[in-house]
Structures are given as structure tokens and as C-alpha cells.
Enzyme design. Structure first.
Site, PDB file in Angstrom:
ATOM      1  N   VAL A  96       0.824  -1.216   0.000  1.00 17.25           N
ATOM      2  CA  VAL A  96       0.000   0.000   0.000  1.00 17.25           C
ATOM      3  C   VAL A  96       0.858   1.266   0.000  1.00 17.25           C
ATOM      4  CG1 VAL A  96      -2.149   0.897   0.979  1.00 17.25           C
ATOM      5  CG2 VAL A  96      -1.305  -1.342   1.697  1.00 17.25           C
ATOM      6  N   TYR A 193      -4.379  -3.976  -8.282  1.00 17.72           N
ATOM      7  CA  TYR A 193      -4.543  -5.369  -7.860  1.00 17.72           C
ATOM      8  C   TYR A 193      -6.009  -5.796  -8.033  1.00 17.72           C
ATOM      9  CZ  TYR A 193      -4.419  -9.489  -4.796  1.00 17.72           C
ATOM     10  OH  TYR A 193      -4.522 -10.765  -4.281  1.00 17.72           O
ATOM     11  N   VAL A 195      -8.313  -4.585 -10.051  1.00 20.58           N
ATOM     12  CA  VAL A 195      -8.683  -4.744 -11.466  1.00 20.58           C
ATOM     13  C   VAL A 195      -8.053  -6.020 -12.037  1.00 20.58           C
ATOM     14  CG1 VAL A 195      -8.453  -3.740 -13.780  1.00 20.58           C
ATOM     15  CG2 VAL A 195      -9.075  -2.278 -11.839  1.00 20.58           C
ATOM     16  N   LYS A 197      -7.520  -8.727 -10.500  1.00 17.58           N
ATOM     17  CA  LYS A 197      -8.279  -9.885 -10.008  1.00 17.58           C
ATOM     18  C   LYS A 197      -9.701  -9.922 -10.584  1.00 17.58           C
ATOM     19  CE  LYS A 197      -5.098 -11.942  -7.481  1.00 17.58           C
ATOM     20  NZ  LYS A 197      -4.527 -13.259  -7.869  1.00 17.58           N
TER      21      LYS A 197
HETATM   22  P1  NAP Z   1       3.250 -14.587  -1.912  1.00 20.02           P
HETATM   23  O1  NAP Z   1       3.597 -15.202  -0.607  1.00 20.02           O
HETATM   24  O2  NAP Z   1       3.816 -13.263  -2.293  1.00 20.02           O
HETATM   25  O3  NAP Z   1       3.569 -15.667  -3.047  1.00 20.02           O
HETATM   26  C1  NAP Z   1       3.373 -15.368  -4.399  1.00 20.02           C
HETATM   27  C2  NAP Z   1       3.988 -16.468  -5.227  1.00 20.02           C
HETATM   28  O4  NAP Z   1       3.796 -16.157  -6.620  1.00 20.02           O
HETATM   29  C3  NAP Z   1       5.498 -16.581  -5.012  1.00 20.02           C
HETATM   30  O5  NAP Z   1       5.880 -17.930  -5.084  1.00 20.02           O
HETATM   31  C4  NAP Z   1       6.063 -15.812  -6.183  1.00 20.02           C
HETATM   32  O6  NAP Z   1       7.370 -16.192  -6.567  1.00 20.02           O
HETATM   33  C5  NAP Z   1       5.049 -16.227  -7.254  1.00 20.02           C
HETATM   34  N1  NAP Z   1       5.137 -15.405  -8.456  1.00 20.02           N
HETATM   35  C6  NAP Z   1       5.029 -14.066  -8.577  1.00 20.02           C
HETATM   36  N2  NAP Z   1       5.207 -13.717  -9.866  1.00 20.02           N
HETATM   37  C7  NAP Z   1       5.444 -14.862 -10.559  1.00 20.02           C
HETATM   38  C8  NAP Z   1       5.721 -15.157 -11.903  1.00 20.02           C
HETATM   39  N3  NAP Z   1       5.831 -14.194 -12.835  1.00 20.02           N
HETATM   40  N4  NAP Z   1       5.882 -16.445 -12.274  1.00 20.02           N
HETATM   41  C9  NAP Z   1       5.805 -17.431 -11.357  1.00 20.02           C
HETATM   42  N5  NAP Z   1       5.581 -17.214 -10.058  1.00 20.02           N
HETATM   43  C10 NAP Z   1       5.401 -15.935  -9.667  1.00 20.02           C
HETATM   44  O7  NAP Z   1       1.662 -14.390  -2.045  1.00 20.02           O
HETATM   45  P2  NAP Z   1       0.438 -15.292  -1.528  1.00 20.02           P
HETATM   46  O8  NAP Z   1      -0.250 -14.510  -0.481  1.00 20.02           O
HETATM   47  O9  NAP Z   1       0.857 -16.681  -1.275  1.00 20.02           O
HETATM   48  O10 NAP Z   1      -0.496 -15.231  -2.825  1.00 20.02           O
HETATM   49  C11 NAP Z   1      -0.806 -16.358  -3.642  1.00 20.02           C
HETATM   50  C12 NAP Z   1      -2.041 -16.010  -4.475  1.00 20.02           C
HETATM   51  O11 NAP Z   1      -3.146 -15.768  -3.600  1.00 20.02           O
HETATM   52  C13 NAP Z   1      -1.871 -14.732  -5.304  1.00 20.02           C
HETATM   53  O12 NAP Z   1      -2.510 -14.913  -6.543  1.00 20.02           O
HETATM   54  C14 NAP Z   1      -2.601 -13.686  -4.473  1.00 20.02           C
HETATM   55  O13 NAP Z   1      -3.038 -12.611  -5.256  1.00 20.02           O
HETATM   56  C15 NAP Z   1      -3.738 -14.513  -3.928  1.00 20.02           C
HETATM   57  N6  NAP Z   1      -4.373 -13.967  -2.716  1.00 20.02           N
HETATM   58  C16 NAP Z   1      -3.678 -13.831  -1.565  1.00 20.02           C
HETATM   59  C17 NAP Z   1      -4.320 -13.346  -0.434  1.00 20.02           C
HETATM   60  C18 NAP Z   1      -3.618 -13.209   0.889  1.00 20.02           C
HETATM   61  O14 NAP Z   1      -4.246 -12.742   1.866  1.00 20.02           O
HETATM   62  N7  NAP Z   1      -2.360 -13.604   1.011  1.00 20.02           N
HETATM   63  C19 NAP Z   1      -5.677 -12.989  -0.488  1.00 20.02           C
HETATM   64  C20 NAP Z   1      -6.366 -13.139  -1.686  1.00 20.02           C
HETATM   65  C21 NAP Z   1      -5.703 -13.652  -2.790  1.00 20.02           C
HETATM   66  P3  NAP Z   1       8.694 -15.387  -6.032  1.00 20.02           P
HETATM   67  O15 NAP Z   1       9.026 -15.970  -4.687  1.00 20.02           O
HETATM   68  O16 NAP Z   1       9.690 -15.711  -7.093  1.00 20.02           O
HETATM   69  O17 NAP Z   1       8.346 -13.940  -5.962  1.00 20.02           O
END
Ligand code: NAP
Length: 276
Positions: A96, A193, A195, A197
Site C-alpha cells: 500500500v 490489484y 482490477v 483480479k
Molecule cells: P506470496 O507469498 O507473495 O507468493 C506469491 C507467489 O507467486 C510466489 O511464489 C512468487 O514467486 C510467485 N510469483 C510471482 N510472480 C510470478 C511469476 N511471474 N511467475 C511465477 N511465479 C510468480 O503471495 P500469496 O499470499 O501466497 O499469494 C498467492 C495467491 O493468492 C496470489 O494470486 C494472491 O493474489 C492470492 N491472494 C492472496 C491473499 C492473501 O491474503 N495472502 C488474499 C487473496 C488472494 P517469487 O518468490 O519468485 O516472488
């Protein structure tokens, strides 16, 4: 060619993706691929799960890189003749308080979350076998961002006839509108983010419809979901769910039994279909 079933999770070297791989290793009858854009981080994650007594396999995948996506596609085709479970989890979010100009945040966020996910689907969905399951990890933020779009945009994003090309045009228009600083005037919410999603949820609805049209009888189920607010590098330590809890809804959708015919083409949160 192996007759073993196979599951792939994108962006699974940490966070929710890693937890999804952990759960699939325990519950899915077949090979589970942990994928990461960085092989070092990927192998370290594989080693972590091996220490827990699990046996994930590894393949490199950067969803921003078409060559990398196609290399995985060719590998899956040759080794397994297709794919049984695909979880599109990889995603990014600017913090943010990040001072990167909004137009850059919009371009970078859409590039991975929407266009990267779409490219993975374009290359891998044709490989999905009958009774396959596809899960696109979106967010409740897609719903709240939809509510903050103009009536005209909301109508388009809720349409049952919108095409993938039309959705791509809209996502590109958002990025262009941010560059010209007219995105709010053009009816967009002030969240890149959100948009991105919206794009993932609407893409899922389109893909499910196409499966109904083109592969009726193959019993493939494809859904978008929200994992909840999860303690990861993305959401921070205050979030309410552990990564394993965040994996529950995506894993439920990835393992819908072969006699299930729903949910399909839905947005699912806490294992419950939400109105889009
Ligand atoms: P995170 O801990 O930041 O993990 C994101 C993962 O995506 C990491 O392994 C990252 O790899 C990988 N990634 C990013 N860009 C990539 C690319 N170009 N190619 C391949 N891998 C890539 O986030 P998270 O919270 O686990 O999020 C996982 C999913 O859940 C996301 O789609 C996020 O938008 C969604 N989500 C999360 C939350 C929440 O509260 N955490 C809520 C709603 C939705 P690196 O380690 O190399 O960066």
C-alpha cells in the site's frame, strides 16, 4: 508416457502456493509439481517439503515468460500426455505504501496477475484431461473492486457473453487509462490489484463457458476462488489465516470428486459459491 495423474501449482515456492502443494502431496493420487520462476527458490521449497516427508516434483515456471510456459506445456505433454489439475496461484501485489507511480503499478500488476495467468491458461487448458480440475486464485478484492467500477463496466464484467478478446481489451484499456491519468474518469476503481483480479475472475467465467461449449462431456470443472486473508509475504503477519488454511478452498476445488458437476465457472470463497 506415464499413466500417473499430474497436478501443477504456479508460484508455489512460498505462501499459499506452497501450502497448496503440501496439501496436494497428501491428498492427490499422482505427481504434484511445485513450480517457481526461480529454480533456487523452487528447489529450496521442495527440500522443505521433503523434510516434512512429502515428495513434490519441481519444474521451472515464470508465468511472465511465454517460453517458460511452453517448456512446461511440452514437458507435460510428453511425460504425461496432458494435465489433471492446474492451480493458477502465482500473483503479485504492490504494498500500500509503495511509491511506484500508479501507472507502472497497473502495468506490472496486470502483466503477471492477468496476462500471465491468461497465457498459462491458453497454453495449458488444451492439455487438461477429462475430469480435470482448474483453479484460478483470484481474491474477494475482485468483488469489492467490481462494486467500485462504473455501472457500464460492471455490466460488461458480469456479462454472460463477454469474450476473452473483449476482456483483454478492457484490461489493456485500464493500463492505458492509468497512463493518461483518466482511469477514474473512465469508471475504474483506484486499485491495480483489484482490477487484475476482476480480470482473473471474469476470465474464469469465460473459460468455464468455453469448456461447456467445446468440451461438454469431459466433466472438467474450472473455478475462481479467494483463499481468504492469509499470512504470507503478500498480505503480512496480521492476516487471519495460516497458509495451510488459505490453501483449503483452492485444494477443495482442485480435488472435486469425479462425480461432481458443480461448482463450475463460479467464484468461490470459504468453499461457498459467491454471487458475482
Ligand atoms: P506470496 O507469498 O507473495 O507468493 C506469491 C507467489 O507467486 C510466489 O511464489 C512468487 O514467486 C510467485 N510469483 C510471482 N510472480 C510470478 C511469476 N511471474 N511467475 C511465477 N511465479 C510468480 O503471495 P500469496 O499470499 O501466497 O499469494 C498467492 C495467491 O493468492 C496470489 O494470486 C494472491 O493474489 C492470492 N491472494 C492472496 C491473499 C492473501 O491474503 N495472502 C488474499 C487473496 C488472494 P517469487 O518468490 O519468485 O516472488
Amino acid at each position: 508416457m506415464s499413466s500417473v495423474q499430474v497436478a501443477v501449482v504456479t508460484g508455489s515456492n512460498k505462501g499459499i502456493g506452497l501450502a497448496i502443494v503440501r496439501a496436494l502431496c497428501k491428498q492427490f493420487q499422482g505427481d504434484v509439481y511445485l513450480t517457481a520462476r526461480d529454480p533456487g527458490r523452487g528447489q529450496a521449497a521442495v527440500a522443505q517439503l521433503q523434510d516434512e516427508g512429502l515428495r513434490p516434483l519441481f519444474h521451472q515456471l515464470d508465468i511472465d515468460d511465454l517460453q517458460s510456459i511452453r517448456a512446461l506445456r511440452d514437458f507435460l505433454k510428453e511425460k504425461y500426455g496432458g494435465l489433471d489439475v492446474l492451480v493458477n496461484n502465482a500473483g503479485i501485489a504492490f504494498k500500500v505504501n509503495d511509491t511506484t507511480p500508479f501507472a507502472i503499478q497497473a502495468e506490472v500488476t496486470l502483466k503477471t496477475n492477468f496476462f500471465g495467468t491468461k497465457n498459462v491458461c491458453t497454453e495449458l487448458l488444451p492439455l487438461i484431461k477429462p475430469y480435470g480440475r482448474v483453479v484460478n486464485v483470484s481474491s474477494m478484492v475482485s468483488s469489492s473492486a467490481l462494486g467500485r467500477c462504473s455501472q457500464e463496466l460492471q455490466k460488461k464484467f458480469r456479462s454472460d457473453t463477454i469474450t476473452e478478446d473483449e476482456l483483454v481489451q478492457l484490461m489493456n484499456k485500464f493500463v492505458e487509462d492509468t497512463k493518461n491519468n483518466v482511469h477514474e474518469k473512465e469508471g475504474w476503481p483506484n486499485t491495480a490489484y483489484g482490477v487484475s483480479k476482476i480480470g482473473v475472475t471474469v476470465l474464469s467465467r469465460i473459460q468455464a463457458r468455453l469448456l461447456n461449449e467445446k468440451r461438454k462431456g469431459d466433466h472438467i470443472l474450472l473455478n475462481a476462488c479467494c483463499p481468504g486473508w492469509v499470512r504470507t509475504d503478500m498480505a503480512g503477519p496480521q492476516a487471519t489465516k495460516s497458509p495451510d488454511e488459505g490453501a483449503e478452498t483452492p485444494v477443495y476445488l482442485a480435488l472435486l470428486p469425479s462425480n461432481a458437476d458443480a461448482p463450475h465457472g463460479q467464484f468461490v470463497s470459504n468453499k461457498t459459491v459467491k454471487t458475482w
